[in-house]
Design an enzyme around this catalytic site. Structure first.
Site, PDB file in Angstrom:
ATOM      1  N   ARG A   1      -1.780   4.521  -3.842  1.00  0.00           N
ATOM      2  CA  ARG A   1      -2.463   3.260  -4.129  1.00  0.00           C
ATOM      3  C   ARG A   1      -3.330   3.580  -5.532  1.00  0.00           C
ATOM      4  NH1 ARG A   1      -5.116   0.110   0.298  1.00  0.00           N
ATOM      5  NH2 ARG A   1      -4.803  -1.865  -0.894  1.00  0.00           N
TER       6      ARG A   1
ATOM      7  N   CYS B   1     -12.867   1.148  -2.639  1.00  0.00           N
ATOM      8  CA  CYS B   1     -11.489   0.897  -2.384  1.00  0.00           C
ATOM      9  C   CYS B   1     -11.088  -0.428  -1.922  1.00  0.00           C
ATOM     10  CB  CYS B   1     -11.833   1.414  -0.659  1.00  0.00           C
ATOM     11  SG  CYS B   1     -12.081   0.340   0.348  1.00  0.00           S
TER      12      CYS B   1
END
Length: 266
Positions: free
Chosen positions: A174, A230
């Site tokens: 990611r 995050c």
């Protein structure tokens, strides 16, 4: 400062501490509550990630904005939380959600918070009892005192430029933008370093040793202005926990990538 309690230690503290079950699943948002109803640590209250530990989402601000101060404070008081209560939080996701509660409670000014090492699975493995009854509503006197300097927003990052060291807590795929299962845009904030949050724990959900934590952050020790993010400000809290263990100060970007990418072409 110790931030953890073992299952054996917790067994001796039942009825003396306030316990919160923080189990959740991003792909099945009712699962945590279902698991709680099926069986939880005796006396534990349930905190829902999106209803209790976050506020409503908007165009910007990320998928899990910080909760309304009074709403969460009221929830804590209803569990009997007083100014000096010892609180224990747990989940079953390698501390991914329990750490959010741990960080939030401290951000709200309550320092007496411990995470159950090993989570609910560890509790069961240790022969811990379970209960299906929900504890009664109580009347604590908790009042929030926000630690406003613990967080930064997008504008802060843009203005600070390279003076901030950004830590992206997501898995490498990611971070690199090779895949993005949740947010509409893949990638990472320019200049951010990648430290996967799950490296702070074992596969069984126990915290890694202090030595392991310090080695994780050895390259950043001594740096100022660390900012952790995050996808939505949740699992980044595991890295904040790891940094705390290592004696390294850092702040949270609550909106995280989901806020940042909301300003990008989609």
């Amino acid at each position: 400062m110790n931030h953890f309690i073992t299952s054996e230690q917790l067994k001796t503290q039942l009825g003396k501490v306030v316990i919160f079950d923080c189990r959740f699943n991003l792909m099945n948002k009712t699962l945590g509550r279902e698991q709680y109803r099926a069986g939880h640590i005796p006396g534990a209250y349930f905190l829902h990630l999106e209803k209790d530990l976050s506020s409503e989402t908007g165009t910007h601000g990320g998928r899990h904005p910080l909760p309304d101060t009074e709403a969460l404070s009221k929830k804590l008081r209803s569990a009997g939380v007083n100014q000096h209560s010892l609180i224990v939080v747990y989940d079953d996701s390698r501390m991914g959600y329990a750490a959010r509660a741990w960080w939030l409670l401290r951000y709200f000014g309550h320092s007496q918070v411990l995470i159950l090492d090993g989570g609910f699975t560890g509790w069961i493995s240790a022969g811990g009892a379970i209960d299906r009854r929900e504890p009664t509503i109580k009347n604590g006197n908790f009042k929030a005192s926000l630690q406003a300097d613990w967080i930064v927003n997008r504008d802060d990052i843009l203005q600070a430029g390279p003076s901030f060291t950004l830590i992206d807590s997501r898995e490498t795929k990611r971070y690199l933008g090779e895949e993005e299962p949740i947010d509409p845009v893949a990638g990472h904030i320019p200049g951010a370093l990648n430290y996967f949050w799950q490296d702070a724990t074992t596969e069984q959900g126990f915290i890694q040793s202090d030595e392991v934590q310090r080695k994780r952050w050895a390259d950043l020790t001594g740096r100022d202005n660390l900012v952790v993010y995050c996808g939505s400000g949740v699992t980044a809290c595991v890295n904040l926990l790891s940094l705390e263990i290592s004696g390294v100060k850092a702040k949270l970007y609550p909106g995280s990538w989901s806020d940042w990418c909301s300003y990008l072409p989609q």
